[in-house]
Design a protein around this motif. Structure first.
Motif, PDB file in Angstrom:
ATOM      1  N   LEU A 255       0.834  -1.206   0.000  1.00  0.00           N
ATOM      2  CA  LEU A 255       0.000   0.000   0.000  1.00  0.00           C
ATOM      3  C   LEU A 255       0.862   1.247   0.000  1.00  0.00           C
ATOM      4  O   LEU A 255       0.683   2.164  -0.814  1.00  0.00           O
ATOM      5  N   THR A 256       1.824   1.288   0.912  1.00  0.00           N
ATOM      6  CA  THR A 256       2.580   2.518   1.067  1.00  0.00           C
ATOM      7  C   THR A 256       3.574   2.720  -0.078  1.00  0.00           C
ATOM      8  O   THR A 256       3.875   3.864  -0.434  1.00  0.00           O
ATOM      9  N   ILE A 257       4.059   1.648  -0.668  1.00  0.00           N
ATOM     10  CA  ILE A 257       4.905   1.829  -1.858  1.00  0.00           C
ATOM     11  C   ILE A 257       4.061   2.366  -3.004  1.00  0.00           C
ATOM     12  O   ILE A 257       4.505   3.236  -3.758  1.00  0.00           O
ATOM     13  N   GLY A 258       2.841   1.855  -3.119  1.00  0.00           N
ATOM     14  CA  GLY A 258       1.943   2.379  -4.150  1.00  0.00           C
ATOM     15  C   GLY A 258       1.714   3.870  -3.957  1.00  0.00           C
ATOM     16  O   GLY A 258       1.785   4.654  -4.906  1.00  0.00           O
TER      17      GLY A 258
ATOM     18  N   LEU B  73      -1.240  -0.867  -7.709  1.00  0.00           N
ATOM     19  CA  LEU B  73      -0.742  -1.586  -6.536  1.00  0.00           C
ATOM     20  C   LEU B  73      -1.704  -1.435  -5.369  1.00  0.00           C
ATOM     21  O   LEU B  73      -2.038  -2.398  -4.679  1.00  0.00           O
ATOM     22  N   ILE B  74      -2.174  -0.216  -5.155  1.00  0.00           N
ATOM     23  CA  ILE B  74      -3.107   0.020  -4.064  1.00  0.00           C
ATOM     24  C   ILE B  74      -4.405  -0.743  -4.316  1.00  0.00           C
ATOM     25  O   ILE B  74      -4.979  -1.354  -3.406  1.00  0.00           O
ATOM     26  N   ALA B  75      -4.843  -0.743  -5.565  1.00  0.00           N
ATOM     27  CA  ALA B  75      -6.076  -1.464  -5.889  1.00  0.00           C
ATOM     28  C   ALA B  75      -5.919  -2.958  -5.613  1.00  0.00           C
ATOM     29  O   ALA B  75      -6.803  -3.604  -5.057  1.00  0.00           O
ATOM     30  N   ILE B  76      -4.768  -3.502  -6.005  1.00  0.00           N
ATOM     31  CA  ILE B  76      -4.536  -4.931  -5.773  1.00  0.00           C
ATOM     32  C   ILE B  76      -4.613  -5.261  -4.304  1.00  0.00           C
ATOM     33  O   ILE B  76      -5.235  -6.234  -3.887  1.00  0.00           O
TER      34      ILE B  76
END
Lengths: 305, 248, 330
Positions: free
Chosen positions: A117-120, C297-300
């Motif tokens: 999450l935080t890398i995103g 990435l957050i969605a995944i």
């Protein structure tokens, strides 16, 4: 990927031909740099210690504060000292929003999920910063009162570094005061120690964390704004300094305020000293330090037992 | 006869707090020894000292008269010391037999094999089934651990420890959290433990203590108050004063 | 998961897996103009497979695995640059070098908690990047190594400009290593990794010397990553210091999560999705790519448990349940 020290090669903040003078200068520089690292990292320490949440996007809050400060000064002619609290406020608000919308769902998730999450978020913030401000380094025009040097005890000291140290000490003292003398501080300490028991005692751990997290992000923003002159500011700031923040927290621990402070100061001095005295390998000093510290004290520098 | 488990002057202090003081035990092979005491008496600390999770501040631990004090927990397991946990410490996403198989494979030295498929390790699978049969868990062997009733999970705890083929078995409050209705299976399991295994159990449940223990040590504030046969302990006024459970 | 007690299951090579590899082998005819890209997918897939070993199976959070990829790439590249162009021995040397580096660094990684592991692995990656940057006279810096010339594979197959030999080489190496890893994760050692990931404390209490076993798997993973790097150097005949970059470490994590961690094929699937997406979207502004990558990435992590393969498993399970349900319909 190496930060250039103040935009140019490592030069001691104190001038003078004696070795003592340059030693003092390096020490002084290092402490100021370390103080900055501490201010930015203390929020990360709180996040990890209180909620066991690995927030790799922490540097992004610092970047937010830095860019807001630069923007306010360049676009809206806000004086530097007035832009600083604005940076704090903006980063704190961003932290509050993010916590309510996203982070909250991840407290019970695995560390891997938190990292993803935080890398995103980090990637998104870097891309946004590049898009909005371009990839170049930002420069601030410091106010007259804070630039240049002044003489103390026969040594010429850089005024801005002095300012940084002073602000850092004041803020650290304030933080210590809040933690040790106020009810809120007691609630934070209780929640870090044992969240479930704290909750059972009537402490609203979720609310305590929200406030603490927002404050931590605000401090990071403030640190970012203060650090534009010293750490530099470009869109990859969150990634560039991520290792430093992680180091401060991993080595300094998450259960005290002193631990990350000592770790950050040590790190700052070692980094500056390394780059000044042995420029060839100076950048690797922190890595060597990290290795040694981990071997000697795997639980951190200051641990409460 | 050499004692299977012996401690001499075992102690642990954290700063100013003395959690365990001068504990000296000697258990014969095949003994059934219980440690009782009020909450906070240091029983869990004692177990952690015996297993190697905590280094002692003073004293030594001996397994079959081999000094094991400097050894890590996994090394002590290899010397024949296994333990169960007070709160179930299992592998929720594995089945019962897969969990026990993990223990069996390491005990037989097969766990370092990076080539043979697990499903072809028939000797180990049979050994795992054997352990489950001993505890009457064989019908549940393919159930996921997370889906078992709490009492059955407690049995899996014991199964894991037994699969290590221990000479000394430490049971940390085996009845903790088990509802009265499910305790029969637990009693049967403890009664069925192999005779040559030395069993040291820490317990609050006096039913289990008086049913299975041949000797009892009473631990109070980290030190052994007294030690003796169950009847003597039950009559001892000192013990009654400090702590005695619901023995009618 | 294998149902224990059914020896016949492990010996079989299920038909889906067979089809997968046959399709890849048919790549010479299916995508003859894109063999170079396909080779890149295989290399990324091998790298992701190595990363799956430590993250998906052993539960070690690392953001610096590119360190071993880069070491392997430079070992093979430097050997070739200095005259030793034999591919297979270069591959072996790269694997050994990376394994040694993995072994030496593993001591710091296996004993810590998640935060320490993240920090240590990130730092190791950055350290090697910086080192390679400083030694640009040796490594070529950002511009990379020049003059890599490979001798014919097995003495017979020259590396041609159509990339046929390169593709076959990548495919063969990936397949062989994949089979080895497949055996590893189905062995007692592989099973114990899952135990160490899910409950290391219990494993210690069962007699497992957990740090030692993690050191072993970390070294093996580093070796495979090094071999992937060497393949890159040998087939593209170019290496630059970005093989060590943090972006590469973060990308392999993304690839694995996209495909599905801990299920063996996740790395390959994720690498394919990621590499192809990057290839076709890279013509866009790179800033957009990074932004949407972050959002994806957050969605995944919010919605897509288990990545592509996890979704496939869920879909196939739903489909099987639908087929069993007709009796329930009134």
């Amino acid at each position: 990927m190496r930060a250039t020290w103040g935009g140019c090669e490592p030069v001691p903040a104190a001038s003078g031909t004696s070795m003592i003078a340059s030693l003092l200068g390096v020490l002084f520089d290092g402490l100021a740099y370390g103080m900055l690292l501490f201010l930015i990292s203390v929020g990360l320490s709180v996040t990890l210690g209180l909620m066991n949440f690995v927030n790799l996007a922490h540097g992004a809050f610092g970047m937010l504060g830095g860019y807001l400060c630069a923007l306010a000064m360049a676009r809206w002619n806000v004086p530097f000292l007035a832009a600083l609290p604005a940076a704090f406020a903006a980063a704190a608000l961003a932290g509050l929003l993010l916590e309510r919308l996203l982070y909250r769902r991840f407290y019970r998730r695995s560390h891997l999920d938190q990292v993803l999450l935080t890398i995103g978020l980090t990637f998104m913030s870097i891309a946004a910063a590049t898009f909005l401000f371009g990839p170049q380094q930002q420069a601030l025009r410091l106010p007259e009162s804070l630039s240049g040097q002044f003489n103390a005890l026969g040594v010429d000291l850089n005024t801005y570094r002095m300012f940084l140290l002073a602000v850092g000490l004041v803020l650290t003292a304030a933080l210590t005061l809040v933690l040790e003398r106020t009810r809120f501080g007691a609630a934070v300490r209780a929640a870090v120690d044992n969240p479930r028991v704290a909750e059972a005692l009537g402490i609203r751990v979720g609310l305590v964390f929200q406030i603490a997290f927002a404050a931590g992000c605000g401090l990071a923003g403030l640190g970012g704004a203060l650090g534009v002159e010293v750490l530099g500011l470009d869109p990859v700031f969150p990634l560039k300094y991520m290792v430093y923040f992680l180091l401060v927290v991993a080595v300094g621990g998450t259960s005290t305020l002193k631990g990350p402070l000592y770790a950050a100061l040590l790190l700052g001095v070692a980094d500056v000293a390394g780059k000044y005295y042995i420029p060839q390998v100076g950048a690797f000093i922190i890595y060597a330090m990290m290795v040694i510290l981990l071997i000697v004290r795997p639980q951190g520098l200051v641990s409460r037992s | 006869m050499t004692p299977a488990l012996r401690t001499s002057g075992l102690g642990k202090h954290f700063g100013g707090i003395r959690a365990v003081t001068d504990v000296s035990l000697a258990l014969e092979r095949g003994a059934r020894h219980a440690i009782i005491g009020p909450n906070g008496a240091g029983k869990t600390t004692l177990i952690n000292l015996l297993t190697g999770m905590l280094p002692p501040s003073e004293g030594d631990v001996y397994l079959n008269e081999d000094r094991v004090t400097p050894l890590r927990p996994d090394q002590r397991v290899k010397r024949g010391l296994a333990r169960t946990f007070q709160i179930n410490n299992l592998f929720p996403d594995l089945t019962v037999i897969q969990s026990v198989l993990l223990a069996v494979c390491e005990q037989r030295g097969v766990a370092i094999d990076p080539w043979r498929p697990v499903s072809s390790c028939s000797a180990e699978i049979e050994a795992a089934r054997e352990v489950l049969r001993l505890l009457h868990l064989d019908r549940a062997q393919d159930a996921m651990v997370r889906q078992l009733a709490y009492g059955d999970q407690r049995l899996v705890e014991i199964a894991l420890a037994l699969a290590c083929k221990p000479r000394v078995l430490l049971l940390d409050e085996p009845a903790a959290g088990v509802p009265k209705g499910e305790s029969q299976a637990l009693f049967r399991a403890i009664a069925g433990l192999p005779g040559e295994v030395t069993v040291l159990f820490v317990e609050h449940d006096m039913d289990i203590v008086f049913r299975f223990a041949q000797r009892i040590s009473v631990l109070v504030s980290g030190a052994i108050l007294t030690e003796g046969a169950p009847e003597d302990i039950a009559r001892d006024p000192m013990v009654k004063q400090v702590y005695l459970g619901n023995r009618p | 998961m294998i149902a224990v007690g059914d020896p016949s299951r492990a010996a079989r090579f299920p038909w889906e897996e067979g089809v997968f590899w046959l399709v890849l082998a048919a790549g010479f005819w299916l995508w003859p103009k894109h063999l170079a890209l396909a080779g890149h997918v295989l290399i990324a897939g091998l790298f992701a497979l190595s990363y799956d070993l430590i993250l998906g199976y052993a539960g070690i959070l690392s953001l610096g695995h590119a360190a071993y990829f880069g070491l392997g790439a430079y070992t093979a590249g430097l050997l070739a640059q200095h005259g030793w162009g034999e591919p297979l021995s270069g591959l072996l040397a790269a694997g050994c070098c990376a394994a040694l580096a993995g072994f030496l660094t593993s001591f710091l990684v296996v004993r810590g908690q998640d935060l320490t592991r993240l920090m240590v692995t990130t730092a190791i990656g950055l350290l090697l990047f910086e080192l390679a940057n400083r030694l640009s006279s040796v490594t070529g810096g950002v511009d990379g190594l020049l003059g890599i010339e490979m001798a014919p594979l097995l003495g017979a197959f020259r590396f041609d400009i159509y990339g046929r030999t390169a593709y076959g080489y990548c495919l063969a190496v990936t397949f062989v290593l994949f089979l080895c890893v497949r055996r590893l994760v189905r062995s007692p050692f592989g099973w114990s990794l899952r135990g160490m990931r899910d409950n290391p404390g219990r494993m210690l209490a069962l007699g497992y010397p957990v740090p030692h076993r993690l050191i072993a798997v970390y070294s093996v993973s580093a070796a495979i990553a090094g071999i992937a790097g060497a393949l890159l150097a040998q087939t593209t005949q170019f290496v630059s210091i970005d093989v060590f970059s943090f972006n590469r470490s973060a990308e392999v994590m993304v690839m694995l999560i996209v495909g599905g961690a801990g299920v063996l094929y996740g790395g390959l699937v994720g690498a394919a999705v990621f590499t192809l997406a990057y290839h076709y979207l890279s013509s866009l502004n790179p800033v957009y790519w990074q932004f949407w990558l972050g959002a994806f990435l957050i969605a995944i992590v919010l919605f897509g448990r288990g990545g592509v393969l996890g979704a496939c498993v869920r879909i196939s399970r739903m489909w099987r349940e639908r087929r069993r349900e007709p009796a329930a319909q009134p």
